[in-house]
Design a protein around this motif. Structure first.
Motif, PDB file in Angstrom:
ATOM      1  N   GLU A 135      -7.285  15.190   9.342  1.00 18.29           N
ATOM      2  CA  GLU A 135      -8.203  15.144   8.201  1.00 18.29           C
ATOM      3  C   GLU A 135      -8.808  16.517   7.926  1.00 18.29           C
ATOM      4  N   GLN A 139      -8.226  18.539   4.532  1.00 15.72           N
ATOM      5  CA  GLN A 139      -9.424  18.900   3.776  1.00 15.72           C
ATOM      6  C   GLN A 139      -9.444  20.405   3.510  1.00 15.72           C
ATOM      7  N   VAL A 157      -9.489  14.283  -1.163  1.00 16.20           N
ATOM      8  CA  VAL A 157      -8.428  14.020  -0.198  1.00 16.20           C
ATOM      9  C   VAL A 157      -8.010  12.556  -0.192  1.00 16.20           C
ATOM     10  N   THR A 208     -12.847   9.730  -1.395  1.00 16.74           N
ATOM     11  CA  THR A 208     -13.044  10.593  -0.232  1.00 16.74           C
ATOM     12  C   THR A 208     -12.551   9.892   1.021  1.00 16.74           C
TER      13      THR A 208
END
Length: 216
Positions: A135, A139, A157, A208
């Motif tokens: 992640e 990101q 994302v 998100t």
């Protein structure tokens, strides 16, 4: 490392090269067959595709859940490295995001990570750590593309994660066996839509990672 710990580490037997190769073959075969047939594929079929005996499979993986965890951990780790490689290789932040997206599709992350929803522990520490590492890497790709003005401002994302999951998960039905040939074509259409300047106004709000975690 302390002298005592170093001595203890040297005493521990190292896996033999052939054992490591067998383990890798099992994980590779399981990854392929989980994508093709789902998580309930017989383990003896996985062993057969890997070219090992059933006893060898069970020596490495005590049960199906342990094997699934290992497969997903492997895919998460490989996908994370794809994100770092894309960031390091591509000068254009959007091209880095594009490169990563196609690489993540090849890893079939959208098809395999849902296997973690089930009866076993989803909070396996190594899986949690690798998921967070992935992640953060993705990101970073989004942040750089946004800062460079190459990615439309109204996406996050989570939007990419949802699209990857939908496009890389095999569709149900025997008439959809050859859908893989469309994956990269449709991903390219998606990426064209993510690129700035935006050509339309999106309904709703950007998805998100926090939104995805809170979704039941």
């Amino acid at each position: 490392m302390s002298p005592a710990a170093d001595t203890e580490a040297r005493r521990l037997p190292r896996p033999r090269a052939d054992a490591l190769r067998n383990r890798e073959r099992i994980v590779t075969a399981a990854r392929e067959m989980f994508v093709e047939f789902g998580p309930e594929v017989p383990l003896d079929e996985i062993a057969r595709r890997a070219g090992v005996g059933n006893a060898t499979l069970y020596r490495h993986f005590a049960d199906r859940n342990v094997l699934i965890q290992e497969v997903v951990l492997c895919v998460l780790s490989r996908t994370t490295e794809q994100a770092y490689e894309a960031a390091a290789t591509e000068a254009d932040p959007f091209e880095a995001l594009r490169r990563f997206t196609h690489a993540a599709a090849d890893e079939r992350i959208g098809a395999l990570c849902p296997l973690l929803s089930g009866t076993f522990d989803q909070h396996y520490p190594e899986l949690t750590n690798e998921r967070e590492r992935l992640e953060d890497a993705v990101q970073g790709l989004f942040d750089r593309a946004h800062e460079a003005g190459r990615l439309r401002a109204d996406v996050a994302v989570g939007d990419l994660v949802v699209a990857l999951s939908q496009l890389t998960r095999p569709l149900p039905g025997t008439g959809c066996l050859d859908m893989d040939r469309f994956v990269h074509r449709h991903l390219q259409l998606l990426l064209d839509g993510l690129e700035a300047p935006a050509r339309s106004e999106l309904p709703g709000t950007a998805a998100t990672l926090e939104d995805l975690r809170s979704t039941p």
